[in-house]
Write an enzyme that holds these catalytic residues in place. Structure first.
Site, short mmCIF file in Angstrom:
data_model
loop_
_atom_site.label_atom_id
_atom_site.label_comp_id
_atom_site.label_asym_id
_atom_site.label_seq_id
_atom_site.Cartn_x
_atom_site.Cartn_y
_atom_site.Cartn_z
N LYS A 71 5.77 -7.13 29.69
CA LYS A 71 5.99 -8.58 29.64
C LYS A 71 5.49 -9.30 30.90
O LYS A 71 5.06 -10.45 30.82
CB LYS A 71 7.48 -8.89 29.41
N ASN A 92 6.41 -12.74 25.96
CA ASN A 92 6.63 -11.76 24.88
C ASN A 92 5.81 -12.07 23.64
O ASN A 92 5.85 -11.32 22.67
CB ASN A 92 8.13 -11.67 24.51
N ASP A 108 12.33 -15.26 23.88
CA ASP A 108 13.61 -14.54 23.95
C ASP A 108 14.80 -15.50 24.14
O ASP A 108 15.85 -15.33 23.50
CB ASP A 108 13.60 -13.54 25.11
N ARG A 159 20.32 -9.51 43.27
CA ARG A 159 19.45 -9.82 42.12
C ARG A 159 19.92 -11.08 41.39
O ARG A 159 19.12 -11.89 40.92
CB ARG A 159 19.46 -8.66 41.13
P1 ATR Z 1 16.22 -5.92 31.07
O1 ATR Z 1 14.88 -6.38 31.52
O2 ATR Z 1 16.23 -5.29 29.72
O3 ATR Z 1 17.26 -6.98 31.19
P2 ATR Z 1 16.70 -4.45 33.55
O4 ATR Z 1 15.80 -5.31 34.33
O5 ATR Z 1 16.57 -2.97 33.71
O6 ATR Z 1 16.60 -4.67 31.99
O7 ATR Z 1 18.20 -4.90 33.87
C1 ATR Z 1 19.28 -4.15 33.45
C2 ATR Z 1 20.56 -4.87 33.83
O8 ATR Z 1 21.66 -4.02 33.51
C3 ATR Z 1 20.67 -5.16 35.33
O9 ATR Z 1 21.38 -6.38 35.48
C4 ATR Z 1 21.49 -3.98 35.82
O10 ATR Z 1 22.20 -4.22 37.02
P3 ATR Z 1 21.48 -3.98 38.46
O11 ATR Z 1 20.62 -5.16 38.71
O12 ATR Z 1 22.62 -3.86 39.41
O13 ATR Z 1 20.70 -2.69 38.31
C5 ATR Z 1 22.46 -3.82 34.69
N1 ATR Z 1 23.08 -2.50 34.63
C6 ATR Z 1 22.53 -1.33 34.27
N2 ATR Z 1 23.42 -0.32 34.30
C7 ATR Z 1 24.60 -0.88 34.68
C8 ATR Z 1 25.91 -0.37 34.89
N3 ATR Z 1 26.20 0.93 34.70
N4 ATR Z 1 26.87 -1.23 35.30
C9 ATR Z 1 26.59 -2.55 35.47
N5 ATR Z 1 25.37 -3.10 35.28
C10 ATR Z 1 24.38 -2.27 34.90
#
Ligand code: ATR
Length: 288
Positions: A71, A92, A108, A159
């Site tokens: 993306k 997308n 999205d 973030r």
């Molecule tokens: P996408 O683009 O699909 O949104 P991503 O960029 O990988 O995917 O983001 C995943 C999200 O899930 C993030 O907000 C991540 O938190 P971090 O920024 O701290 O990594 C969150 N996430 C993944 N596993 C998690 C967990 N076990 N507990 C809380 N948040 C989680």
């Protein structure tokens, strides 16, 4: 110029692209709307993404959906972007124009809002979004741009702060304390991988303890369709919205651009076969 006399062509590209439901959606709409079109899945590893897109253009494709991990590459590749794509920082939907240029859209966020509306959820005045990845950014942008106030909580606070900064709106809430914000909001959106379950035992039921009875709870994951969060919300009698509506609605603008008709304009459907409900059932049948 697009080739005349052959079915219109479009595709989804991603890598590894093993679980995509997009061909099912688009080919279903081609069938039910009587459109001569074909939508296929084209797996492209990152190093082949741009070459693959250029090849599709030269073969007369009308455009493509783009999914993980392309993306951002798609965002950089296009000749022009919609405002939604700029706000989401991602593309997308690629529309191949007659003059050889490419327009990039991100559907999205609007797809998510349409899924709320389809589920009978009023546009919230204030929402709490969990997660700060790519999907979160598109949804946060759409919520903010519709006049909704936004609270954002992410495991990695920095973030969330970056996202609020990039979008010029929203307030960061510490991850450990997001449940305390529930009484303030009428919508909770989970965009984190926690939604899929199997990520440790998160106690969603306890977290929802302070929810107002009119809180709507949504999860953008659709595998499983009823995520642990949605199950906990349902057990509390709260309205829930699963991720399937977003999947279906994000696909509609691309279909309209490539195949010339906006599917599902009439929510009841022209015929039962053509209805959104029938399509939903088809997708659910593939989820196992
Ligand atoms: P996408 O683009 O699909 O949104 P991503 O960029 O990988 O995917 O983001 C995943 C999200 O899930 C993030 O907000 C991540 O938190 P971090 O920024 O701290 O990594 C969150 N996430 C993944 N596993 C998690 C967990 N076990 N507990 C809380 N948040 C989680």
């Amino acid at each position: 110029m697009f080739p005349a006399g052959i079915p219109r062509l479009a595709a989804v590209t991603g890598w590894p692209l093993t679980a995509t439901r997009s061909p099912l959606l688009h080919n279903y709409w081609c069938d039910t709307l009587g459109i001569e079109g074909l939508y296929c899945a084209i797996p492209l590893p990152p190093e082949a993404f741009e070459r693959g897109i250029r090849t599709m253009q030269s073969l007369g494709f009308r455009g493509s959906n783009v999914t993980i991990p392309h993306k951002e590459a798609a965002f950089a590749l296009v000749d022009r972007r919609t405002r939604a794509a700029d706000r989401a920082g991602a593309v997308n939907t690629l529309i191949f124009e007659e003059d050889g240029t490419i327009t990039g859209d991100c559907t999205d966020g609007t797809g998510y809002l349409a899924s709320l509306s389809e589920a009978g959820i009023a546009m919230p005045r204030k929402a709490l979004v969990l997660g700060a990845g790519g999907a979160s950014r598109a949804i946060c942008a759409a919520l903010l741009d519709s006049g909704c106030s936004l609270l954002l909580a992410n495991r990695t606070t920095a973030r969330a702060a970056e996202l609020v900064e990039a979008l010029g709106g929203g307030t960061v809430v510490p991850w450990e304390r997001w449940p305390e914000s529930l009484p303030e909001v009428s919508l909770l959106v989970n965009t984190t991988a926690l939604g899929m379950g199997g990520q440790g035992d998160y106690d969603w039921s306890a977290a929802l303890g302070g929810a107002a009875p009119d809180l709507a709870v949504s999860d953008i994951v659709y595998m499983p369709l009823e995520t642990p969060l949605l199950a906990a919300a349902r057990a509390r009698g709260l309205a829930t919205v699963d991720g399937l509506g977003m999947l279906i609605h994000q696909a509609r603008p691309g279909f309209a651009a490539w195949f010339g008709r906006m599917p599902g304009e009439d929510p009841a459907g022209v015929t039962e076969e053509g209805s959104m409900a029938a399509l939903r059932a088809r997708v659910v049948a593939t989820l196992g």
